[in-house]
Design a protein around this motif. Structure first.
Motif, short mmCIF file in Angstrom:
data_model
loop_
_atom_site.label_atom_id
_atom_site.label_comp_id
_atom_site.label_asym_id
_atom_site.label_seq_id
_atom_site.Cartn_x
_atom_site.Cartn_y
_atom_site.Cartn_z
N LEU A 228 0.83 -1.20 0.00
CA LEU A 228 0.00 0.00 0.00
C LEU A 228 0.87 1.25 0.00
CD1 LEU A 228 -2.61 1.64 0.24
CD2 LEU A 228 -2.55 1.21 2.71
N GLY A 229 1.89 1.27 0.85
CA GLY A 229 2.77 2.42 0.89
C GLY A 229 3.51 2.62 -0.43
N VAL A 230 3.94 1.52 -1.03
CA VAL A 230 4.67 1.61 -2.30
C VAL A 230 3.79 2.21 -3.39
CG1 VAL A 230 5.74 0.25 -4.15
CG2 VAL A 230 6.22 -0.30 -1.76
N VAL A 231 2.60 1.67 -3.59
CA VAL A 231 1.75 2.15 -4.69
C VAL A 231 1.18 3.53 -4.39
CG1 VAL A 231 1.22 -0.17 -5.49
CG2 VAL A 231 -0.30 0.91 -3.83
N GLU A 232 0.95 3.84 -3.13
CA GLU A 232 0.45 5.15 -2.75
C GLU A 232 1.46 6.23 -3.16
OE1 GLU A 232 -1.85 6.14 1.20
OE2 GLU A 232 0.32 6.33 1.54
N ARG A 233 2.72 6.02 -2.81
CA ARG A 233 3.75 6.99 -3.16
C ARG A 233 4.04 6.98 -4.65
NH1 ARG A 233 5.20 11.79 -2.91
NH2 ARG A 233 7.45 12.20 -3.04
N ALA A 234 3.97 5.81 -5.28
CA ALA A 234 4.17 5.74 -6.73
C ALA A 234 3.15 6.57 -7.47
CB ALA A 234 4.10 4.28 -7.19
N TRP A 299 -5.32 -8.06 -4.52
CA TRP A 299 -5.29 -6.66 -4.96
C TRP A 299 -3.90 -6.07 -4.85
CZ3 TRP A 299 -8.42 -3.97 -7.87
CH2 TRP A 299 -9.75 -4.40 -8.00
N ALA A 300 -3.17 -6.42 -3.81
CA ALA A 300 -1.80 -5.92 -3.68
C ALA A 300 -0.94 -6.37 -4.86
CB ALA A 300 -1.19 -6.39 -2.36
N ALA A 301 -1.18 -7.60 -5.32
CA ALA A 301 -0.41 -8.12 -6.45
C ALA A 301 -0.88 -7.52 -7.78
CB ALA A 301 -0.55 -9.65 -6.50
N GLU A 302 -2.17 -7.62 -8.07
CA GLU A 302 -2.69 -7.14 -9.35
C GLU A 302 -2.61 -5.62 -9.47
OE1 GLU A 302 -4.59 -8.91 -12.23
OE2 GLU A 302 -2.83 -9.97 -11.49
N ALA A 303 -3.10 -4.93 -8.45
CA ALA A 303 -3.05 -3.47 -8.49
C ALA A 303 -1.62 -2.96 -8.42
CB ALA A 303 -3.86 -2.89 -7.34
N GLY A 304 -0.78 -3.64 -7.64
CA GLY A 304 0.62 -3.25 -7.58
C GLY A 304 1.28 -3.32 -8.95
N HIS A 305 0.97 -4.38 -9.69
CA HIS A 305 1.49 -4.54 -11.04
C HIS A 305 1.03 -3.39 -11.95
CE1 HIS A 305 2.51 -6.63 -14.84
NE2 HIS A 305 1.34 -6.17 -15.25
N ARG A 306 -0.28 -3.10 -11.90
CA ARG A 306 -0.82 -2.07 -12.80
C ARG A 306 -0.30 -0.67 -12.46
NH1 ARG A 306 -5.68 -5.30 -12.50
NH2 ARG A 306 -6.41 -4.04 -10.74
N VAL A 307 -0.28 -0.35 -11.16
CA VAL A 307 0.18 0.98 -10.76
C VAL A 307 1.66 1.16 -11.10
CG1 VAL A 307 0.59 2.51 -8.79
CG2 VAL A 307 -1.55 1.24 -8.95
N ALA A 308 2.45 0.12 -10.88
CA ALA A 308 3.88 0.21 -11.19
C ALA A 308 4.11 0.47 -12.68
CB ALA A 308 4.59 -1.08 -10.77
N HIS A 309 3.36 -0.22 -13.53
CA HIS A 309 3.53 -0.01 -14.97
C HIS A 309 2.97 1.33 -15.42
CE1 HIS A 309 4.59 -4.28 -14.98
NE2 HIS A 309 5.09 -4.07 -16.17
N PHE A 330 9.03 0.85 -8.68
CA PHE A 330 8.65 -0.20 -9.62
C PHE A 330 9.17 -1.55 -9.15
CE2 PHE A 330 9.43 -2.91 -13.28
CZ PHE A 330 8.21 -2.86 -13.94
N LEU A 331 10.44 -1.60 -8.77
CA LEU A 331 11.03 -2.85 -8.32
C LEU A 331 10.41 -3.34 -7.02
CD1 LEU A 331 14.80 -2.15 -9.10
CD2 LEU A 331 13.20 -3.52 -10.43
N ALA A 332 10.15 -2.41 -6.10
CA ALA A 332 9.53 -2.80 -4.83
C ALA A 332 8.13 -3.37 -5.06
CB ALA A 332 9.46 -1.59 -3.90
N ALA A 333 7.37 -2.74 -5.96
CA ALA A 333 6.02 -3.22 -6.24
C ALA A 333 6.04 -4.60 -6.89
CB ALA A 333 5.29 -2.22 -7.14
N LYS A 334 6.98 -4.81 -7.81
CA LYS A 334 7.05 -6.10 -8.50
C LYS A 334 7.49 -7.21 -7.55
CE LYS A 334 6.28 -6.94 -12.04
NZ LYS A 334 4.97 -7.41 -12.59
#
Length: 360
Positions: A228-234, A299-309, A330-334
């Motif tokens: 959550l923290g990773v994608v929020e800041r991303a 959601w952490a996996a799927e959304a993390g992938h989408r937000v990172a890309h 990007f690397l942290a999310a993946k």
């Protein structure tokens, strides 16, 4: 279901954000996964001890740990809080005896020890056989987070009576670690055990007592909080860039395609947030939470992938510059996408939870 943060969550979150934001402004992670000075600062600030269960720590628990982990994710800080505190030391404090708490959990609270966690997967597992002198443990587990520098290991071993949780010192005879390069650094290691003899002092509970399931649930929730923290800041970095970067005398955020990607990313981040806190709250209340935890990790996996890309696509070429912070998120999310079970595995767990239990 109560989504209101406690006063302790707000205080710990604010303290952690201040500390880590100041660190991030002055430092660039070196890829080792462990900044000892930063870890010491977190210990001295009381964040580590406060969020460990009593009698080892201040008595705060999973919800407060998730608040801290979210802030760690926002900076992708190089500290082993997830493995050492949220899973290993918390489990020892909860399931261990007084001697085990003093030997392994108390040093974590004091900042003297770090612990790695090796939970069984389809491909990596340890097997334990009972002997007259204790348990003989063999097997291997690859890419164990924090294992390259950890002082001890919380491992799951399979027995004929069910899974068993063990705590091993790094220097125990027969234990070998080999540092591995993963997407965002060199903190992981291959952990190998060759007929290691483990005595009662290293055993948490008994085979099949639910300890392993507890560890899996807590580790998965912790990974979701970090993500959550990773994608929020991303998303924040991407939105800021879309406002500042101009094309044809307009911010690129004014173009419909970019706006749509940002809107979708916003929905993904909120989905991670909602499912995380729902799962964490039920787990903290002692309610059945298998389905909620699987949903949150999906959601952490799927959304993390989408937000990172989305972040990389909108930043374009600057998104892969090593001098710019974006690539770290990007690397942290993946990496977190696959940590403790990727999306497909979570859907299988969710299906089993829905079909096999009567929910409260």
């Amino acid at each position: 279901m109560d989504f209101t943060f406690t006063e302790a969550q707000d205080d710990l979150s604010g303290l952690t954000r201040t500390l880590l934001t100041d660190w991030a402004a002055k430092n660039t992670p070196d890829g080792t996964g462990f900044d000892r000075a930063l870890w010491s600062a977190m210990v001295q600030a009381g964040i580590v001890e406060a969020t460990l269960p009593a009698p080892v720590g201040g008595g705060f628990g999973l919800l407060e740990q998730c608040s801290v982990l979210t802030e760690i994710g926002r900076t992708a800080a190089a500290v082993p809080y997830l493995t050492s505190v949220a899973v290993a030391a918390s489990m020892i404090a909860t399931f261990g005896d007084d001697a085990q708490r003093q030997r392994w959990a108390a040093p974590v609270a004091q900042g003297k020890t770090t612990l790695a966690v090796a939970l069984a997967t389809e491909d990596d597992r340890f097997n334990a056989t009972r002997t007259a002198y204790g348990w003989q443990v063999s097997g291997r587990h690859s890419a164990v987070p924090a294992a390259a520098f950890a002082d001890g290991f919380l491992i799951e071993a399979h027995t004929t009576d069910g899974p068993l949780m063990l705590v091993l010192d790094r220097d125990i005879e027969g234990l070998h670690t080999s540092q591995q390069q993963v997407v965002d650094g060199t903190d992981a290691a291959l952990l190998e055990l060759g007929a290691v003899l483990v005595g009662a002092a290293n055993v948490l509970g008994t085979p099949g007592d639910g300890g392993a399931q507890w560890a899996h649930r807590r580790a998965t929730v912790a990974a979701c909080a970090y993500q959550l923290g990773v994608v929020e800041r991303a998303l924040e970095l991407t939105a800021e860039y879309a406002l500042a970067r101009k094309q044809f005398d307009k911010p690129i955020g004014a173009f419909q395609a970019v706006r749509q990607r940002l809107a979708d990313a916003h929905l993904d981040v909120e989905a991670v947030r909602l499912t995380l806190w729902q799962a964490a709250w039920r787990e903290a209340q002692g309610l059945p939470a298998e389905a909620e935890i699987a949903t949150a990790k999906f959601w952490a996996a799927e959304a993390g992938h989408r937000v990172a890309h989305t972040m990389i696509h909108i930043h374009a070429s600057i998104g892969i510059f090593l001098e710019y912070a974006v690539h770290r998120y990007f690397l942290a999310a993946k990496r977190t996408e696959f940590l403790f079970g990727a999306a497909t595995e979570q859907l299988r767990t969710l299906a089993s939870a829905i079909t096999s239990t009567t929910r409260t």
